[in-house]
Design a protein around this motif. Structure first.
Motif, PDB file in Angstrom:
ATOM      1  N   GLY A  54     -22.638  23.255  -8.624  1.00 20.13           N
ATOM      2  CA  GLY A  54     -21.931  24.353  -9.255  1.00 20.13           C
ATOM      3  C   GLY A  54     -20.501  23.996  -9.635  1.00 20.13           C
ATOM      4  N   GLN A  55     -19.766  24.998 -10.113  1.00 24.97           N
ATOM      5  CA  GLN A  55     -18.371  24.832 -10.496  1.00 24.97           C
ATOM      6  C   GLN A  55     -17.487  25.409  -9.396  1.00 24.97           C
ATOM      7  OE1 GLN A  55     -17.639  25.795 -14.835  1.00 24.97           O
ATOM      8  NE2 GLN A  55     -19.673  26.698 -14.666  1.00 24.97           N
ATOM      9  N   LYS A  56     -16.411  24.685  -9.066  1.00 23.99           N
ATOM     10  CA  LYS A  56     -15.592  25.102  -7.945  1.00 23.99           C
ATOM     11  C   LYS A  56     -14.110  24.953  -8.254  1.00 23.99           C
ATOM     12  CE  LYS A  56     -19.090  23.765  -4.531  1.00 23.99           C
ATOM     13  NZ  LYS A  56     -19.402  22.932  -3.345  1.00 23.99           N
ATOM     14  N   GLN A  58     -10.754  24.781  -5.748  1.00 23.39           N
ATOM     15  CA  GLN A  58     -10.279  24.740  -4.380  1.00 23.39           C
ATOM     16  C   GLN A  58      -8.915  25.430  -4.276  1.00 23.39           C
ATOM     17  OE1 GLN A  58     -12.263  23.567  -2.102  1.00 23.39           O
ATOM     18  NE2 GLN A  58     -13.776  22.507  -3.380  1.00 23.39           N
ATOM     19  N   GLU A 133     -11.665  28.832  -1.516  1.00 25.45           N
ATOM     20  CA  GLU A 133     -12.481  28.272  -2.587  1.00 25.45           C
ATOM     21  C   GLU A 133     -13.173  29.388  -3.351  1.00 25.45           C
ATOM     22  OE1 GLU A 133     -15.367  24.645  -2.270  1.00 25.45           O
ATOM     23  OE2 GLU A 133     -16.629  26.436  -2.098  1.00 25.45           O
ATOM     24  N   ALA A 135     -16.451  29.483  -6.070  1.00 25.55           N
ATOM     25  CA  ALA A 135     -17.519  28.666  -6.641  1.00 25.55           C
ATOM     26  C   ALA A 135     -18.428  29.532  -7.499  1.00 25.55           C
ATOM     27  CB  ALA A 135     -18.326  27.979  -5.543  1.00 25.55           C
ATOM     28  N   TYR A 137     -22.284  29.514  -9.348  1.00 22.12           N
ATOM     29  CA  TYR A 137     -23.596  28.885  -9.434  1.00 22.12           C
ATOM     30  C   TYR A 137     -24.431  29.614 -10.479  1.00 22.12           C
ATOM     31  CZ  TYR A 137     -22.425  26.611  -5.018  1.00 22.12           C
ATOM     32  OH  TYR A 137     -21.816  25.875  -4.037  1.00 22.12           O
ATOM     33  N   LYS A 141     -27.663  29.421  -5.776  1.00 20.45           N
ATOM     34  CA  LYS A 141     -27.128  28.349  -4.955  1.00 20.45           C
ATOM     35  C   LYS A 141     -28.278  27.464  -4.488  1.00 20.45           C
ATOM     36  CE  LYS A 141     -23.590  27.962  -1.353  1.00 20.45           C
ATOM     37  NZ  LYS A 141     -22.851  28.748  -0.328  1.00 20.45           N
ATOM     38  N   TYR A 158     -19.112  32.823  -5.391  1.00 25.94           N
ATOM     39  CA  TYR A 158     -18.915  32.749  -3.949  1.00 25.94           C
ATOM     40  C   TYR A 158     -17.431  32.553  -3.649  1.00 25.94           C
ATOM     41  CZ  TYR A 158     -23.955  32.401  -3.272  1.00 25.94           C
ATOM     42  OH  TYR A 158     -25.308  32.664  -3.246  1.00 25.94           O
TER      43      TYR A 158
END
Length: 672
Positions: A54-56, A58, A133, A135, A137, A141, A158
């Motif tokens: 997925g893309q996150k 931080q 974080e 995220a 999806y 997930k 998330y």
């Protein structure tokens, strides 16, 4: 010795080395005497590798962006469209790959944030000051050890709050932040983290947002040919907000597991500036919101093969909508929703490469309102999921099936008929070459959602003839990620995904005269073809300068194929651009930071027909920020200055809801 070897298999690599080193030292210290050592058992929660990460973003990325809320931050994800109704206090919801906000699951610390009332979560309520974080999806997930609720969405966001981490000798962390700037913004926040013992820690976070929401905007009217017929400027009124947020909890670790408990509270009063049309620039509508939830999670590896995950939550939401303009229609409505949720997930490792999981969730939702002839519905939802995952050196596969069982009780009128549906998902990933830099992946997912309470029962909003909405998703993608040694370029990555979504009986909410009155419709059938491209790179120039870039591009062709006789047959659906993208450029030089971010949204249409009078112009924004960090004794300071919408472009995300032009923000953060 055999017993000791079995114990070592449960240790992490670091723990094994430390234990063996201690044994060696003990033997060297006195090799002439026999020593009886106490058995040592050290375990950590078993993790499952995701085949589709997925893309996150931080915590450091979020700090660099300096976004005000979660909604502002996730605009930089590919395939995401944010519906923003204007201003710092405006409603903000997310649409992933044109599937609609109701198909997007929002999870906070692993537990879903429900909204039986309208299925939409206002992401503007969640601050980034307490976020570790974020995220995103698509599909779901790719971790089979999760609640059944996680399998039930077309895409998920998330959010993970900051967990206390203490270095040796530390017991307390304290952080204070003050944000101020345009729109009369005053936004202080506090974060306190306390170490209770080696296994338990506590944290508390609170925030206050106060702003006038007043900003200048441009109002333009076009004729049927798209030519400007009227053009003026005015100030946005009734956009003020006064909100407080507080949350606190405990986090604990145990042999082979972890647990957490959290209490969340949010309360706000805001003006609803409303639409701008026919020279009506001011509205007097008000809205009050209150949200409270308590949630807890427990995860433990019961044995080397079996793991257990338990979640529980209770939530209460209250909202009041007031439209005091007696010349139109006086409205003063109150709404209350209640939700109880429990979940149990189980995972069993048949072999080192084959896992099975089974999870079951139950949710009880009720809604009360003081509307005339209101239905007072109560919904009972049971979700059951079974999944399997196979992982080899160069390829992985997952398959799951979700069962959804829904029944309703009502005090008045007619309830929704009993629903029972089964929806499958398959995810695969393959590494075609011996090097791990390049992978191919794909997923298929069939998803199902029911109309919400608003869709069905709201006075002047609901439609009891709405059908459930089904969607089938297909995705094929590639990913390439590589790190470099002894080069200025230290990291590079590229991801490309092509997808096709087929949605039948799509439910669409179209704004009416104010933000509380909508028209609910089944579009029939929508076909969505898209392409997401994500690229990133990082450079290390000498030791004092580091550069990083992130780029995204999205192409979407979302067309209405309901009825061939319709004039809008095959046209792009409302508010979905064909082209959109973002760019982030960051630089770190010693204790200085600079960041430039760019967002582009292409041309769209605010009606079903793609004709000139429904045309919405493309818009883009450029934001820039500079930050400086310095230490004084045991205290760390950070000062940031931001300029948002640098080009002072006037634009609208939603038609007739103008967005701010150039604006400023200053941030001071103190860490103790």
């Amino acid at each position: 010795m055999t017993l000791f070897v079995k114990r070592c298999k449960r240790l992490s690599c670091l723990a094994v080395l430390q234990t063996c080193a201690q044994l060696a030292v003990a033997q060297q210290a006195d090799s002439s005497h026999t020593k009886h050592l106490q058995e040592i058992s050290v375990t950590a929660p078993r993790t499952t590798k995701e085949i589709s990460p997925g893309q996150k973003l931080q915590a450091k990325d979020l700090e660099r962006l300096g976004s005000h809320s979660v909604a502002d931050a996730i605009r930089f994800f590919a395939g995401v469209q944010i519906k923003d109704y204007g201003g710092i206090g405006g409603l903000k919801t997310v649409d992933i790959r044109s599937m609609g906000s109701n198909h997007t699951g929002v999870f906070y610390d692993g537990i879903a944030i429900g909204n039986a009332q309208n299925g939409q979560v206002d992401l503007g309520r969640f601050s980034l000051d307490n976020m570790e974080e974020i995220a995103l999806y698509n599909g779901q997930k790719s971790n089979i050890f999760q609640p059944a609720r996680d399998f039930s969405t077309a895409g998920g966001i998330y959010m993970t709050s900051l967990k206390p981490r203490f270095a040796a000798g530390e017991k307390t962390h304290f952080r204070a932040t003050i944000k101020t700037g345009s729109f009369g913004l005053f936004n202080p926040s506090l974060l306190w983290q306390q170490k209770i013992n080696d296994k338990v820690s506590a944290s508390f976070s609170t925030e206050w947002v106060n702003a006038t929401g007043r900003y200048k905007f441009r109002y333009t009217v076009r004729d049927k040919q798209g030519n400007i017929a009227y053009d003026t400027s005015a100030y946005r009124k009734n956009g003020d907000i006064n909100a407080i947020r507080g949350e606190g909890g405990f986090n604990g670790i145990m042999n082979g597991g972890e647990w957490s408990a959290k209490v969340y509270y949010y309360q706000s009063e805001r003006g609803l500036p409303g639409f701008v049309v026919n020279n009506v620039f001011g509205h007097v509508d008000r809205q009050w919101d209150q949200s409270i939830f308590v949630q807890s999670s427990f995860r433990k590896d019961i044995s080397q093969r079996y793991s257990l995950l338990l979640n529980g939550k209770y939530a209460y939401d209250y909202s009041r909508y007031l439209a005091p303009d007696t010349a139109r229609l006086y409205v003063d409505n109150h709404y209350r929703t209640y939700e109880a949720y429990v979940s149990m997930a189980n995972q069993y490792a048949l072999t080192s490469w084959w896992n099975l999981s089974a999870s079951g969730d139950f949710q009880w939702s009720r809604m009360d309102a003081d509307l005339k002839n209101f239905t007072f519905p109560t919904r009972f939802t049971t979700l059951v999921a079974a999944a399997t995952a196979i992982t080899f050196n160069r390829w992985s596969a997952q398959a799951s099936v979700l069962g959804t069982f829904v029944s309703e009780d009502v005090k008045k009128n007619t309830s929704l008929a009993y629903q029972q549906k089964y929806t499958p998902t398959v995810i695969v990933s393959w590494q075609p070459f011996s090097v791990a830099d390049f992978r191919l992946r794909a997923f298929y997912k069939n998803i199902f959602r029911l109309p919400t309470f608003n869709d069905l029962f709201y006075t002047e909003i609901g439609s009891k003839i709405l059908k459930p909405e089904f969607a089938t998703q297909y995705d094929v993608g590639i990913s390439w990620n590589k790190t470099f040694n002894d080069h200025a370029l230290v990291l590079a990555g590229l991801e490309v995904d092509a997808y096709y979504n087929d949605v039948t009986d799509k439910i669409v909410a179209v704004p009416g005269q104010n933000q509380a009155i909508w028209t609910m419709q089944n579009l029939g059938r929508v076909k969505i073809k898209g392409l997401d491209v994500k690229a990133k790179a990082a450079w290390q120039i000498k030791q004092t300068l580091r550069l990083q870039t992130k780029l995204t591009y999205t192409y979407q062709r979302a067309q209405d194929f309901t009825n061939p006789s319709d004039r809008f047959y095959g046209h792009q659906i409302v508010y979905i651009p064909r082209h959109s993208g973002s760019a982030i450029l960051g630089a770190d030089y010693k204790s200085w930071q600079a960041n430039y971010s760019f967002i582009y949204t292409g041309e769209r249409y605010n009606g079903k027909e793609n004709i000139p009078e429904n045309y919405v112009q493309p818009w883009y924004t450029s934001d820039i920020s500079f930050g400086k960090q310095f230490n004084y004794k045991h205290t760390r300071f950070r000062i940031t200055a931001q300029v948002n919408n640098l080009a002072n472009q006037y634009f609208e995300v939603v038609q007739s809801y103008p967005m701010p032009g150039r604006n400023y923000r200053f941030i001071l953060t103190v860490n103790i």
